[in-house]
Design a protein around this motif. Structure first.
Motif, PDB file in Angstrom:
ATOM      1  N   THR A   1       5.670  44.748  -0.808  1.00 49.31           N
ATOM      2  CA  THR A   1       5.085  43.529  -1.363  1.00 49.31           C
ATOM      3  C   THR A   1       5.116  43.510  -2.879  1.00 49.31           C
ATOM      4  OG1 THR A   1       2.861  44.500  -1.414  1.00 49.31           O
ATOM      5  CG2 THR A   1       3.552  43.389   0.622  1.00 49.31           C
ATOM      6  N   GLY A   2       5.363  44.663  -3.512  1.00 45.83           N
ATOM      7  CA  GLY A   2       5.300  44.760  -4.956  1.00 45.83           C
ATOM      8  C   GLY A   2       3.948  45.203  -5.465  1.00 45.83           C
ATOM      9  N   ASN A   3       2.962  45.294  -4.585  1.00 48.07           N
ATOM     10  CA  ASN A   3       1.626  45.758  -4.937  1.00 48.07           C
ATOM     11  C   ASN A   3       1.522  47.241  -4.542  1.00 48.07           C
ATOM     12  OD1 ASN A   3      -1.093  46.286  -5.267  1.00 48.07           O
ATOM     13  ND2 ASN A   3      -1.781  44.381  -4.312  1.00 48.07           N
ATOM     14  N   ILE A   4       1.494  48.130  -5.539  1.00 50.37           N
ATOM     15  CA  ILE A   4       1.484  49.559  -5.255  1.00 50.37           C
ATOM     16  C   ILE A   4       0.215  49.966  -4.512  1.00 50.37           C
ATOM     17  CG2 ILE A   4       1.792  51.841  -6.277  1.00 50.37           C
ATOM     18  CD1 ILE A   4       4.134  50.028  -6.668  1.00 50.37           C
ATOM     19  N   GLN A   5      -0.869  49.279  -4.781  1.00 49.86           N
ATOM     20  CA  GLN A   5      -2.121  49.590  -4.102  1.00 49.86           C
ATOM     21  C   GLN A   5      -1.985  49.419  -2.589  1.00 49.86           C
ATOM     22  OE1 GLN A   5      -4.875  50.714  -5.432  1.00 49.86           O
ATOM     23  NE2 GLN A   5      -4.899  50.176  -7.599  1.00 49.86           N
ATOM     24  N   VAL A   6      -1.093  48.543  -2.164  1.00 55.50           N
ATOM     25  CA  VAL A   6      -0.896  48.280  -0.737  1.00 55.50           C
ATOM     26  C   VAL A   6       0.299  49.059  -0.197  1.00 55.50           C
ATOM     27  CG1 VAL A   6      -0.402  46.485   0.973  1.00 55.50           C
ATOM     28  CG2 VAL A   6      -1.930  45.995  -0.956  1.00 55.50           C
ATOM     29  N   ASP A   7       1.403  49.038  -0.939  1.00 52.31           N
ATOM     30  CA  ASP A   7       2.652  49.621  -0.436  1.00 52.31           C
ATOM     31  C   ASP A   7       2.587  51.143  -0.347  1.00 52.31           C
ATOM     32  OD1 ASP A   7       3.735  47.100  -0.252  1.00 52.31           O
ATOM     33  OD2 ASP A   7       4.598  47.161  -2.271  1.00 52.31           O
ATOM     34  N   PHE A   8       2.046  51.803  -1.358  1.00 62.01           N
ATOM     35  CA  PHE A   8       2.059  53.267  -1.375  1.00 62.01           C
ATOM     36  C   PHE A   8       1.288  53.869  -0.193  1.00 62.01           C
ATOM     37  CE2 PHE A   8       0.506  57.422  -2.912  1.00 62.01           C
ATOM     38  CZ  PHE A   8       1.724  58.030  -3.162  1.00 62.01           C
TER      39      PHE A   8
ATOM     40  N   HIS B   1       8.435  64.344   0.683  1.00 60.94           N
ATOM     41  CA  HIS B   1       7.997  63.109   1.321  1.00 60.94           C
ATOM     42  C   HIS B   1       7.461  62.106   0.289  1.00 60.94           C
ATOM     43  CE1 HIS B   1       7.876  66.060   4.648  1.00 60.94           C
ATOM     44  NE2 HIS B   1       8.244  65.029   5.395  1.00 60.94           N
ATOM     45  N   ILE B   2       6.652  62.584  -0.644  1.00 58.98           N
ATOM     46  CA  ILE B   2       6.127  61.690  -1.674  1.00 58.98           C
ATOM     47  C   ILE B   2       7.268  61.139  -2.523  1.00 58.98           C
ATOM     48  CG2 ILE B   2       4.696  61.594  -3.752  1.00 58.98           C
ATOM     49  CD1 ILE B   2       3.016  61.642  -1.342  1.00 58.98           C
ATOM     50  N   LEU B   3       8.259  61.979  -2.807  1.00 56.61           N
ATOM     51  CA  LEU B   3       9.398  61.515  -3.608  1.00 56.61           C
ATOM     52  C   LEU B   3      10.153  60.403  -2.895  1.00 56.61           C
ATOM     53  CD1 LEU B   3      11.122  61.933  -6.179  1.00 56.61           C
ATOM     54  CD2 LEU B   3      12.552  63.468  -4.827  1.00 56.61           C
ATOM     55  N   GLN B   4      10.309  60.507  -1.575  1.00 52.12           N
ATOM     56  CA  GLN B   4      10.997  59.454  -0.831  1.00 52.12           C
ATOM     57  C   GLN B   4      10.211  58.149  -0.863  1.00 52.12           C
ATOM     58  OE1 GLN B   4      14.061  59.677   0.260  1.00 52.12           O
ATOM     59  NE2 GLN B   4      14.093  61.766  -0.538  1.00 52.12           N
ATOM     60  N   VAL B   5       8.896  58.252  -0.846  1.00 53.89           N
ATOM     61  CA  VAL B   5       8.085  57.042  -0.974  1.00 53.89           C
ATOM     62  C   VAL B   5       8.295  56.407  -2.341  1.00 53.89           C
ATOM     63  CG1 VAL B   5       5.728  56.157  -1.056  1.00 53.89           C
ATOM     64  CG2 VAL B   5       6.376  57.815   0.695  1.00 53.89           C
ATOM     65  N   LEU B   6       8.321  57.247  -3.391  1.00 58.76           N
ATOM     66  CA  LEU B   6       8.539  56.728  -4.743  1.00 58.76           C
ATOM     67  C   LEU B   6       9.923  56.094  -4.880  1.00 58.76           C
ATOM     68  CD1 LEU B   6       6.970  59.588  -6.900  1.00 58.76           C
ATOM     69  CD2 LEU B   6       5.980  57.364  -6.357  1.00 58.76           C
ATOM     70  N   ILE B   7      10.913  56.698  -4.257  1.00 54.43           N
ATOM     71  CA  ILE B   7      12.266  56.134  -4.312  1.00 54.43           C
ATOM     72  C   ILE B   7      12.308  54.767  -3.630  1.00 54.43           C
ATOM     73  CG2 ILE B   7      14.607  56.424  -3.409  1.00 54.43           C
ATOM     74  CD1 ILE B   7      14.375  59.384  -4.022  1.00 54.43           C
ATOM     75  N   LYS B   8      11.605  54.658  -2.516  1.00 58.79           N
ATOM     76  CA  LYS B   8      11.528  53.367  -1.824  1.00 58.79           C
ATOM     77  C   LYS B   8      10.871  52.322  -2.724  1.00 58.79           C
ATOM     78  CE  LYS B   8      11.426  50.515   1.760  1.00 58.79           C
ATOM     79  NZ  LYS B   8      12.621  49.967   2.423  1.00 58.79           N
ATOM     80  N   LEU B   9       9.831  52.723  -3.425  1.00 55.23           N
ATOM     81  CA  LEU B   9       9.147  51.787  -4.323  1.00 55.23           C
ATOM     82  C   LEU B   9      10.039  51.412  -5.506  1.00 55.23           C
ATOM     83  CD1 LEU B   9       5.565  53.369  -4.370  1.00 55.23           C
ATOM     84  CD2 LEU B   9       6.291  51.301  -3.161  1.00 55.23           C
ATOM     85  N   ILE B  10      10.739  52.392  -6.052  1.00 57.14           N
ATOM     86  CA  ILE B  10      11.595  52.132  -7.211  1.00 57.14           C
ATOM     87  C   ILE B  10      12.657  51.093  -6.877  1.00 57.14           C
ATOM     88  CG2 ILE B  10      13.332  53.181  -8.714  1.00 57.14           C
ATOM     89  CD1 ILE B  10      11.661  55.752  -8.617  1.00 57.14           C
ATOM     90  N   GLN B  11      13.193  51.176  -5.670  1.00 53.40           N
ATOM     91  CA  GLN B  11      14.242  50.245  -5.274  1.00 53.40           C
ATOM     92  C   GLN B  11      13.731  48.831  -5.100  1.00 53.40           C
ATOM     93  OE1 GLN B  11      15.727  52.045  -1.704  1.00 53.40           O
ATOM     94  NE2 GLN B  11      16.933  53.592  -2.777  1.00 53.40           N
TER      95      GLN B  11
END
Length: 476
Positions: A23-30, A99-109
């Motif tokens: 959604t673009g909201n890190i509070q929700v997506d992460f 695992h955390i890095l993969q989440v960050l990569i998903k967010l970065i994209q």
């Protein structure tokens, strides 16, 4: 074996998070992405609109060296009060896992406004940096990357400087980078065949590059025409490394490999020009010389067709035909629609004076565009010249700021810097920081260098001595 496991983890994370639309909201997506990967005790998200304090001059401040892991938080920098305006992600002093890095990569994209990514003592590995570099080559908006306090055994920092990298500002302070890491970074900056075309700012302060590493960095600056800021402060660099860095600022001879590559580029350019000439109507003879094609003979007029045309144009006799007959000169226009009839003096002749100027304009536009293509590669610089049996290339005049503060440089290196700076006629270095070296502040050569740089950059004003400042205050 470890790389295979990391690849399997990445594939699993990809399939689990592929269907999730951020959604673009890190509070929700992460938190949701962490839940999909079954990550327990996921760090909380902390958002704020104010930017954290960062050193504008990295070479002047001592780096943080604590190794204690802090309480994990994912710090989110917002451009405004909206949670959808994320422009930066920070990880300070807590250890990442795959695992955390993969989440960050998903967010970065998925974050269209993300500009900076900050890792300070995050326990990154070479495999993590490789995954991160692959993500940055996919055309995301990320431009600024901080990787500080993350020593890597295989020195994979150069992967962030690949040809597909979009990074413009890269901070690699306090990573224990030695000669081997500097060699890889120098090769990423430029070789005789490749060069990084996006990086503007590179900080390698507080490492252990030494003279050998400085030589590799200087090698990478030979054909790099993008980098404008370079910090090599506090890197145990002596006069030998400083000499190599000073030489690339002035003109320097090309190596055999560079000369061979230059000849290849010239040959390719000639072939391209010959091909363009062939497209315009030139042909190659058997001896590969350019020959203009002979003009084709104009076809002879057919007498029979002319006679039939004249018969058709003759009107029939009779009074009715005289009324329908065309007026004189009416049949002449269709014969030459592109060329108006010649005017006989007077105003008609005056209208015909301006000559067509389209062909000259087209030639001039092509001539202006060609030099821009030639200057893309420094080896094709028109100022390349031969002297004493060697081929010389003008020095790197794109580098504006060079910091060598806190090293082991002595006054022996100053003549080389002064000579190279005097050779720079257009562009060139504006600031050279040599603080905290074995150089006296009253050195005459150092004062000449500072005066030369001050003439180039009026904003670069030397600090006044305390005696002069007190005298001026008393006079006031």
């Amino acid at each position: 074996m470890k790389q295979v496991v990391l690849c399997m983890i990445s594939l699993r994370a990809f399939y689990l998070t592929d269907d999730y639309q951020c959604t673009g909201n890190i509070q929700v997506d992460f938190p949701k992405l962490c839940a999909l990967l079954d990550i327990k005790n996921a760090p909380p998200v902390h958002s704020k609109t104010t930017e954290p304090e960062r050193a504008e001059t990295p070479e002047e401040n001592e780096p943080r060296t604590t190794t204690l892991w802090m309480k994990p938080y994912l710090h989110v920098e917002l451009e405004n009060k909206s949670q959808l305006s994320c422009k930066g992600l920070r990880i300070n002093g807590w250890k990442l896992d795959e695992h955390i890095l993969q989440v960050l990569i998903k967010l970065i994209q998925q974050l269209n406004r993300l500009q900076s990514l900050y890792f300070w003592q995050a326990g990154l590995t070479d495999a993590m940096v490789m995954s991160l570099s692959n993500t940055l080559s996919l055309g995301c908006s990320l431009r600024v990357v901080y990787l500080e306090g993350n020593p890597l055994p295989k020195h994979s920092y150069h992967l962030l400087l690949s040809g597909d990298s979009v990074i413009t500002h890269l901070f690699l302070r306090n990573n224990q980078i030695g000669a081997e890491g500097a060699r890889l970074i120098g090769s990423a900056l430029s070789t005789s065949k490749t060069a990084n075309k996006n990086l503007l700012f590179l900080s390698l302060a507080f490492n252990c590059i030494g003279d050998a590493g400085a030589t590799y960095i200087a090698q990478g600056l030979r054909l790099n025409r993008t980098l404008i800021y370079l910090s090599l402060a506090n890197n145990q660099i002596g006069d030998s490394g400083a000499a190599h860095l000073s030489k690339i600022l002035g003109e320097f001879p090309l190596t055999h490999e560079e000369i061979v590559e230059r000849r290849k580029l010239i040959f390719e350019k000639l072939e391209k020009n010959i091909g363009s000439d062939l497209d315009e109507g030139l042909t190659l003879s058997e001896n590969t010389s350019l020959v203009k094609p002979e003009p084709k003979p104009e076809p002879k007029p057919d007498v029979k067709k002319k006679e039939t045309a004249k018969k058709e144009e003759k009107p029939e006799k009779g009074p009715a035909n005289k009324e329908n007959a065309p007026k004189k000169g009416a049949q002449k226009r269709p014969k030459s629609p592109d060329k108006p009839p010649a005017a006989k003096g007077g105003k008609a002749a005056g209208k015909k004076k301006p000559a067509p100027v389209e062909p000259p304009e087209e030639k001039s536009s092509v001539a202006v565009a060609e030099p821009e293509v030639e200057l893309v590669n420094p080896l094709l610089d028109p100022l390349v010249h031969c002297k004493d049996g060697q081929v010389f290339l003008p020095g790197n005049s794109f580098l504006v700021y060079l910091s060598l503060a806190g090293n082991h440089i002595t006054e022996k290196s100053l003549p080389l810097f002064l000579s190279s700076l005097e050779q720079q006629t257009e562009g060139g270095l504006l600031r050279l920081c040599l603080k905290r070296n074995n150089i006296s502040p009253d050195c005459e050569l150092l004062n000449k260098i500072n005066q030369l740089l001050q003439l180039r950059d009026p904003n670069n004003k030397p600090a006044k001595p305390e005696t002069e400042a007190t005298e001026n205050e008393e006079n006031k």
